[in-house]
Design an enzyme around this catalytic site. Structure first.
Site, PDB file in Angstrom:
ATOM      1  N   GLU A 187       0.839  -1.203   0.000  1.00 12.92           N
ATOM      2  CA  GLU A 187       0.000   0.000   0.000  1.00 12.92           C
ATOM      3  C   GLU A 187       0.870   1.247   0.000  1.00 12.92           C
ATOM      4  OE1 GLU A 187      -3.325   2.389   2.666  1.00 12.92           O
ATOM      5  OE2 GLU A 187      -2.982   0.263   3.047  1.00 12.92           O
ATOM      6  N   LYS A 225      -8.036 -16.062  15.104  1.00 20.83           N
ATOM      7  CA  LYS A 225      -8.157 -15.685  13.690  1.00 20.83           C
ATOM      8  C   LYS A 225      -9.591 -15.413  13.258  1.00 20.83           C
ATOM      9  CE  LYS A 225      -3.971 -18.317  12.772  1.00 20.83           C
ATOM     10  NZ  LYS A 225      -3.307 -19.433  12.091  1.00 20.83           N
ATOM     11  N   ASP A 241       2.180 -14.464  12.427  1.00 18.90           N
ATOM     12  CA  ASP A 241       1.094 -15.155  11.736  1.00 18.90           C
ATOM     13  C   ASP A 241       0.143 -14.114  11.175  1.00 18.90           C
ATOM     14  OD1 ASP A 241      -1.150 -16.617  10.958  1.00 18.90           O
ATOM     15  OD2 ASP A 241      -0.886 -18.098  12.547  1.00 18.90           O
ATOM     16  N   HIS A 266      -2.187  11.009  -1.199  1.00 16.19           N
ATOM     17  CA  HIS A 266      -2.065   9.873  -2.111  1.00 16.19           C
ATOM     18  C   HIS A 266      -1.754  10.342  -3.522  1.00 16.19           C
ATOM     19  CE1 HIS A 266      -3.136   6.266   0.238  1.00 16.19           C
ATOM     20  NE2 HIS A 266      -3.746   7.134   1.025  1.00 16.19           N
TER      21      HIS A 266
END
Length: 403
Positions: free
Chosen positions: A99, A228, A303, A398
């Site tokens: 990103e 998760k 993870d 951006h």
């Protein structure tokens, strides 16, 4: 190369399956053969996928059916000053992301924190959890099992700790739902994130429960852990590290850095992160903590699926008499500096940038420091994005960076 060509032909003929290659070839040849076979089968060019520095043998604990590696750009932000109980100093923080503008944005927040004299970080609670689920005859039996667990916690602790010298039993909490009994075990796993350790320990404890009570184990994970997945129990009870970081930034520095007032930035936080998140039914009351947690996880061998829990965070901002108070509290940040992906070469190098590769002295101090650093980096990211929104500079930033 002849060996690889032969392996590909045997794959093509059906004599071998992809997962059988390591049984008859070294890991590098197995990986090359598998990649060549996939190229033929899909008409894809995997030249870049096959260009990597990882030793395939070293990667075996982390991947199956390996064909190569994905490369993600890694940047660095800092120096980030952290006044923690485990992390105490200035740190260059590696972040891996695709990103554009993310690292630049975090770096602006880091600059504000540094110019304000640094951030304080503290771990409020720690412990990784696993929650097996059992079946019983009825609620009467469920209550009896829950009572037995509370009365025999010391025996359960001994059984669990006997599975690994590096694990420490913290506590177990029974939850009853009809004829189901969930036992949420919590452990200290030192510098390891520790999911494998706690799974093995909980299995031993669950078998002991089966031996001593009428309960029958249905599943070693009953989703009350909760791993998760978005879960309110993690927001309330914590999982991994519950860690907070805060900073006070004088008004003049706020306006110089973010081109907005403390009052305007605090108002954005209230209406966006608190009111907006509440209306959405979100479990995370923050701007983009997942961005920083995810980028840190990829760079540092964590993870990546546990970004779900890591982004379970609340950002709080308050315009005070002469400046802006800002904090972020991550309820369930699951990190470690040994085991899992931390042993891979590039991830280990990234951890060494922080001085946290491997186990800490005392045990657990490296993982605790990593949690404090990531929380502080998340605070920097929150400040920068909220400042950009308050000044209406988000889209222009951006555009300026060409992202």
């Amino acid at each position: 190369m002849a060996a690889v060509t032969d392996l590909v032909e045997r794959l093509r003929s059906g004599e071998l399956r992809l997962y059988e290659l390591e049984d008859i070839a070294d890991p590098d040849d197995a990986t090359a053969a598998r990649r060549a076979y996939v190229e033929e089968e899909t008409d894809a060019d995997l030249e870049k996928v096959g260009s990597y520095t990882i030793d395939a043998a070293d990667a075996e604990p982390n991947i199956e059916n390996m064909i190569g590696a994905v490369q993600i750009p890694m940047g660095v932000t800092g120096p980030l000053p952290v006044d923690g109980e485990a992390a105490d100093g200035e740190y260059h923080v590696p972040l891996a992301t695709t990103e554009g503008a993310l690292v630049a944005s975090v770096n602006r927040g880091v600059t504000a924190i540094r110019d304000a004299g640094g951030s304080t970080a503290r771990i409020m609670k720690s412990g990784i959890t696993r929650a097996p689920v059992f079946s019983v005859e009825d609620v009467g039996e469920a209550k009896a099992v829950a009572d037995w667990v509370r009365e025999n916690e010391a025996e359960l602790a001994a059984v669990a700790e006997d599975t690994d010298p590096h694990i420490a039993f913290e506590d177990v909490t029974p939850y009853v739902v009809g004829d189901s009994v969930f036992l949420r075990f919590r452990y200290d796993t030192g510098d390891a994130m520790g999911m494998n350790m706690v799974t093995i320990a909980s299995e031993a404890a669950a078998e002991f429960v089966e031996e001593e009570t009428p309960a029958e184990l249905v599943a070693l994970s009953g989703n009350l852990c909760s791993d998760k997945k978005p879960a309110a129990i993690n927001a309330v009870e914590g999982r991994g590290y519950t860690v907070a970081a805060d900073v006070f930034i004088p008004d003049e520095l706020v306006e110089d850095t973010f081109h907005a007032t403390s009052e305007d930035i605090a108002a954005v936080n209230t209406r966006k992160n608190l009111v907006g998140s509440a209306k959405a039914g979100s479990l995370g009351f923050n701007a983009h903590v997942a961005n920083i947690v995810g980028a840190a996880f990829l760079a540092l061998g964590q993870d990546e699926a546990q970004v779900v829990e890591g982004s379970n965070a609340i950002t709080s901002l308050e315009a005070r008499e002469d400046g802006l108070y800002a904090s972020v509290t991550l309820a369930s940040l699951e990190v470690g500096t040994v085991g899992g992906g931390t042993a891979l070469p590039t991830q280990s190098e990234a951890l060494s940038v922080l001085g946290l590769a491997g186990g800490g002295d005392p045990v657990g101090s490296n993982a605790e420091a990593l949690a404090e650093i990531i929380a502080t980096a998340a605070l920097a990211g929150e400040l920068s994005l909220l400042g950009a929104l308050a000044s209406r500079h988000l889209s222009s930033a951006h555009e300026q960076l060409g992202r």
